[in-house]
Write a protein that holds these residues in place. Structure first.
Motif, PDB file in Angstrom:
ATOM      1  N   LYS A  30       0.831  -1.215   0.000  1.00 21.66           N
ATOM      2  CA  LYS A  30       0.000   0.000   0.000  1.00 21.66           C
ATOM      3  C   LYS A  30       0.862   1.260   0.000  1.00 21.66           C
ATOM      4  CE  LYS A  30      -3.716  -2.356   2.436  1.00 21.66           C
ATOM      5  NZ  LYS A  30      -4.522  -2.448   3.661  1.00 21.66           N
ATOM      6  N   ASN A  31       1.915   1.208  -0.815  1.00 18.22           N
ATOM      7  CA  ASN A  31       2.835   2.342  -0.917  1.00 18.22           C
ATOM      8  C   ASN A  31       3.202   2.540  -2.386  1.00 18.22           C
ATOM      9  OD1 ASN A  31       4.762   4.316  -0.702  1.00 18.22           O
ATOM     10  ND2 ASN A  31       6.213   3.114   0.517  1.00 18.22           N
ATOM     11  N   PRO A  32       2.449   3.356  -3.115  1.00 15.42           N
ATOM     12  CA  PRO A  32       2.718   3.541  -4.553  1.00 15.42           C
ATOM     13  C   PRO A  32       4.023   4.258  -4.849  1.00 15.42           C
ATOM     14  CG  PRO A  32       1.024   5.063  -3.799  1.00 15.42           C
ATOM     15  CD  PRO A  32       1.297   4.145  -2.660  1.00 15.42           C
ATOM     16  N   ASP A  33       4.657   4.828  -3.816  1.00 11.25           N
ATOM     17  CA  ASP A  33       5.886   5.587  -4.027  1.00 11.25           C
ATOM     18  C   ASP A  33       7.149   4.790  -3.699  1.00 11.25           C
ATOM     19  OD1 ASP A  33       4.373   7.874  -4.717  1.00 11.25           O
ATOM     20  OD2 ASP A  33       4.086   8.347  -2.593  1.00 11.25           O
ATOM     21  N   MET A  34       7.028   3.496  -3.477  1.00 12.52           N
ATOM     22  CA  MET A  34       8.213   2.672  -3.177  1.00 12.52           C
ATOM     23  C   MET A  34       9.198   2.712  -4.335  1.00 12.52           C
ATOM     24  SD  MET A  34       6.974  -0.817  -1.226  1.00 12.52           S
ATOM     25  CE  MET A  34       8.633  -1.423  -0.922  1.00 12.52           C
ATOM     26  N   THR A  35      10.450   2.970  -4.027  1.00 15.28           N
ATOM     27  CA  THR A  35      11.485   2.990  -5.063  1.00 15.28           C
ATOM     28  C   THR A  35      11.939   1.565  -5.363  1.00 15.28           C
ATOM     29  OG1 THR A  35      13.272   3.204  -3.443  1.00 15.28           O
ATOM     30  CG2 THR A  35      12.254   5.249  -4.250  1.00 15.28           C
ATOM     31  N   ASN A  36      12.679   1.401  -6.460  1.00  8.04           N
ATOM     32  CA  ASN A  36      13.193   0.075  -6.822  1.00  8.04           C
ATOM     33  C   ASN A  36      14.131  -0.460  -5.749  1.00  8.04           C
ATOM     34  OD1 ASN A  36      11.760   0.428  -9.135  1.00  8.04           O
ATOM     35  ND2 ASN A  36      13.517   0.738 -10.478  1.00  8.04           N
ATOM     36  N   GLU A  37      14.918   0.436  -5.141  1.00  7.53           N
ATOM     37  CA  GLU A  37      15.846   0.022  -4.084  1.00  7.53           C
ATOM     38  C   GLU A  37      15.081  -0.481  -2.861  1.00  7.53           C
ATOM     39  OE1 GLU A  37      16.008   2.910  -5.694  1.00  7.53           O
ATOM     40  OE2 GLU A  37      17.745   2.434  -6.977  1.00  7.53           O
ATOM     41  N   GLU A  38      13.994   0.196  -2.517  1.00  7.05           N
ATOM     42  CA  GLU A  38      13.175  -0.228  -1.370  1.00  7.05           C
ATOM     43  C   GLU A  38      12.501  -1.567  -1.646  1.00  7.05           C
ATOM     44  OE1 GLU A  38      11.866   4.093   0.564  1.00  7.05           O
ATOM     45  OE2 GLU A  38      10.686   3.227  -1.072  1.00  7.05           O
ATOM     46  N   ILE A  39      12.109  -1.785  -2.898  1.00 12.23           N
ATOM     47  CA  ILE A  39      11.493  -3.064  -3.262  1.00 12.23           C
ATOM     48  C   ILE A  39      12.516  -4.190  -3.171  1.00 12.23           C
ATOM     49  CG2 ILE A  39      10.470  -4.359  -5.182  1.00 12.23           C
ATOM     50  CD1 ILE A  39       9.122  -1.715  -6.028  1.00 12.23           C
ATOM     51  N   ASP A  40      13.740  -3.935  -3.643  1.00 13.88           N
ATOM     52  CA  ASP A  40      14.808  -4.941  -3.529  1.00 13.88           C
ATOM     53  C   ASP A  40      15.095  -5.262  -2.063  1.00 13.88           C
ATOM     54  OD1 ASP A  40      15.023  -5.007  -6.264  1.00 13.88           O
ATOM     55  OD2 ASP A  40      16.712  -3.602  -6.364  1.00 13.88           O
ATOM     56  N   GLU A  41      15.101  -4.234  -1.230  1.00 12.43           N
ATOM     57  CA  GLU A  41      15.328  -4.441   0.205  1.00 12.43           C
ATOM     58  C   GLU A  41      14.185  -5.248   0.826  1.00 12.43           C
ATOM     59  OE1 GLU A  41      16.143  -1.826   4.292  1.00 12.43           O
ATOM     60  OE2 GLU A  41      15.776  -0.808   2.374  1.00 12.43           O
ATOM     61  N   TYR A  42      12.965  -4.956   0.382  1.00  8.70           N
ATOM     62  CA  TYR A  42      11.789  -5.707   0.867  1.00  8.70           C
ATOM     63  C   TYR A  42      11.952  -7.187   0.544  1.00  8.70           C
ATOM     64  CZ  TYR A  42       7.133  -7.792   0.414  1.00  8.70           C
ATOM     65  OH  TYR A  42       6.062  -8.644   0.469  1.00  8.70           O
ATOM     66  N   TYR A  43      12.302  -7.508  -0.700  1.00 13.14           N
ATOM     67  CA  TYR A  43      12.474  -8.907  -1.100  1.00 13.14           C
ATOM     68  C   TYR A  43      13.587  -9.587  -0.300  1.00 13.14           C
ATOM     69  CZ  TYR A  43       9.237  -9.341  -5.026  1.00 13.14           C
ATOM     70  OH  TYR A  43       8.102  -9.455  -5.790  1.00 13.14           O
ATOM     71  N   PHE A  44      14.690  -8.873  -0.099  1.00  7.94           N
ATOM     72  CA  PHE A  44      15.798  -9.461   0.656  1.00  7.94           C
ATOM     73  C   PHE A  44      15.374  -9.763   2.093  1.00  7.94           C
ATOM     74  CE2 PHE A  44      19.445  -9.013   3.517  1.00  7.94           C
ATOM     75  CZ  PHE A  44      20.286  -9.985   3.000  1.00  7.94           C
ATOM     76  N   ASN A  45      14.722  -8.801   2.739  1.00 10.54           N
ATOM     77  CA  ASN A  45      14.313  -8.983   4.142  1.00 10.54           C
ATOM     78  C   ASN A  45      13.279 -10.101   4.276  1.00 10.54           C
ATOM     79  OD1 ASN A  45      16.007  -6.909   4.997  1.00 10.54           O
ATOM     80  ND2 ASN A  45      14.411  -5.348   4.848  1.00 10.54           N
ATOM     81  N   MET A  46      12.306 -10.126   3.358  1.00  7.65           N
ATOM     82  CA  MET A  46      11.266 -11.154   3.419  1.00  7.65           C
ATOM     83  C   MET A  46      11.832 -12.545   3.124  1.00  7.65           C
ATOM     84  SD  MET A  46       8.318  -9.986   4.317  1.00  7.65           S
ATOM     85  CE  MET A  46       7.182 -11.222   3.727  1.00  7.65           C
ATOM     86  N   SER A  47      12.751 -12.618   2.158  1.00  9.46           N
ATOM     87  CA  SER A  47      13.378 -13.904   1.821  1.00  9.46           C
ATOM     88  C   SER A  47      14.205 -14.411   2.997  1.00  9.46           C
ATOM     89  CB  SER A  47      14.254 -13.759   0.579  1.00  9.46           C
ATOM     90  OG  SER A  47      13.493 -13.380  -0.547  1.00  9.46           O
TER      91      SER A  47
END
Length: 488
Positions: free
Chosen positions: A427-444
């Motif tokens: 629910k964050n349309p302003d997430m940057t590509n770097e933040e998305i990569d960090e999200y995937y790393f943390n969740m993985s």
């Protein structure tokens, strides 16, 4: 359970729509009253076109006009509202960007007639309302002398849609205020107070709606989990067993006490490593088929639970599928091309959060939402493997230019779809590509830790044989030493 809720909601909407159509159809004066009220309170939107055509896209004139709007970049932000007799037959129109459907003599129809800046009609679908001063109306007719209504333009049937469009659209005009808003604007202080209250009400309304939506989702997911738990218990007693369940049951402890290798698609994966694994039991995932032209190795089991792959890369995936495909039921429904029944096994998935290992795939499992490797690890433990080795699991940014073993593993368009999926989930349309990569790393990483804890409790050893990478949750080993029996 969520699917049932959506079906009920869709049915209720249809009943509600029919109710309004019957009531307003029997009492046209109510529709006229609604239209009058909307003219007072609803401002005209300069980027809305109402296209009145009972036949929908079957009418060639209306269809040509519609396509002329959609094919011209100048009208990219314009919305077209079709007024059609049968909404179900015209449902394909809704798939087009910024396109909506309303039924004549309905609540939404009255509102659209008051809100649209441009009113365009075809013969036999003329609007009964008197247009507002700021509105522009136009109509096609075979005989201009028999047209009834107040129209700015009356075109003969030979008029080209592009010319007609250019004739009525005025890009200089802004959004026109309603009657009430015009008068309130004269008192600036009152107008600003009301505007602030309106914006505050919108924020509260949005927050309440999201809160209720989230709570309903939690309830639906909990009910799903309870339902599948009961169903799983009954199936273990021999009741309600379908063919898919019997296939899944046949894999329980099939490889008890053995070892296996789980192949990721990270940049460290090489064909030379895969050639070493020809005589081992291997699991592969997603688009591993892109390396098949470089090696004779093939996996025993193939796992895929990504909806984007299922929807947009299905043809290539199915053409080169090797081994038994394991997927979840949600992804299976998306697959445009289904595999043979004897080549596919489905596992029930329940979208709970946070991720945990259910430990009973005959009932259901919880997707991690970050990596297919969690599903593969759970599946390997379900089959009874006691030693699990990871290859090509770099745990690096999958959307990066060098995120996979081959360049062009996934197109930029699909990468962007994946990013949009994360933004919507968070629910964050302003997430940057770097933040998305960090999200995937943390969740993985979180997923791997949860799986490790479960594996340790059940005497299952998981090792990381990946060459390099960022995954440090599992003990590292060298692939050649494992194959030579160095860990025995």
């Amino acid at each position: 359970m969520i699917r049932l809720y959506r079906k009920i909601r869709k049915k209720w909407k249809k009943i509600f729509r029919m109710f309004w159509k019957i009531v307003l159809g029997k009492f046209p004066s109510l529709t006229f009253l609604l239209h009058k009220l909307f003219c007072i309170f609803v401002p005209i939107d300069e980027r809305v076109i109402l296209l009145s055509c009972k036949e929908g896209a079957e009418n060639e004139v209306a269809k040509s006009f519609f396509e002329a709007v959609r094919n011209d970049e100048k009208y990219y932000r314009f919305r077209i509202i079709w007024a059609v007799e049968d909404l179900d037959e015209s449902v394909d129109l809704k798939k087009t960007r910024n396109t909506h459907l309303v039924s004549p003599w309905s609540y939404k129809w009255a509102k659209a007639c008051a809100r649209a800046r441009y009113l365009v009609c075809v013969p036999g679908s003329e609007l009964p309302f008197k247009k507002r001063k700021a509105q522009v109306s136009a109509c096609w007719s075979q005989d201009q002398n028999i047209v009834k209504g107040d129209y700015n333009y009356i075109w003969d049937m030979e008029k080209k849609p592009e010319d007609a469009l250019f004739e009525i659209i005025d890009f200089e005009v802004g959004v026109a205020d309603g009657w009430l808003k015009k008068r309130i604007r004269k008192y600036k202080a009152v107008f600003m107070i009301l505007k602030t209250l309106k914006n505050g009400f919108k924020r509260v309304k949005r927050a309440v709606r999201n809160f209720i939506k989230d709570k309903l989702k939690i309830v639906a997911v909990t009910m799903d989990a309870a339902f599948y738990t009961v169903l799983g218990a009954l199936r273990k007693k021999g009741l309600f067993q379908n063919e898919n369940y019997k296939k899944l049951l046949s894999y329980k402890d099939k490889h008890k006490g053995e070892r296996c290798f789980l192949i990721g698609n990270g940049p460290s994966l090489t064909t030379s490593d895969l050639e070493l694994l020809k005589d081992e039991t291997t699991f592969a995932c997603n688009m591993i088929c892109k390396i098949y032209d470089q090696t004779t190795w093939r996996p025993d089991y193939h796992c895929m639970i990504d909806g984007i792959i299922a929807k947009y890369q299905c043809e290539e995936f199915m053409e080169k599928l090797s081994g038994v495909l394991f997927t979840n039921k949600s992804t299976y429904r998306i697959l445009a091309q289904k595999p043979d029944d004897d080549q596919c096994v489905q596992v029930t998935n329940v979208g709970k959060s946070p991720y945990y290992v259910k430990g009973d795939m005959l009932t259901y499992y919880v997707p991690s939402g970050a990596t297919v490797m969690g599903f593969m690890l759970e599946l390997a433990m379900f089959m009874g493997f006691k030693e699990i080795y990871l290859i090509g699991v770099d745990c690096t940014a999958s959307n990066a230019p060098q995120g996979h073993f081959v360049k062009g593993y996934v197109s930029e368009e699909l990468k962007e779809k994946d990013r949009e999926r994360v933004r919507k989930r968070m629910k964050n349309p302003d997430m940057t590509n770097e933040e998305i990569d960090e999200y995937y790393f943390n969740m993985s990483t979180y997923t791997y830790r949860v799986v490790k804890k479960y594996a340790d409790e059940h005497d299952v050893k998981i090792y990381n044989a990946t060459r390099g990478g960022a995954l440090e949750v599992y003990d590292r080993v060298v692939l050649e030493d494992v194959l030579k029996g160095g860990l025995a």
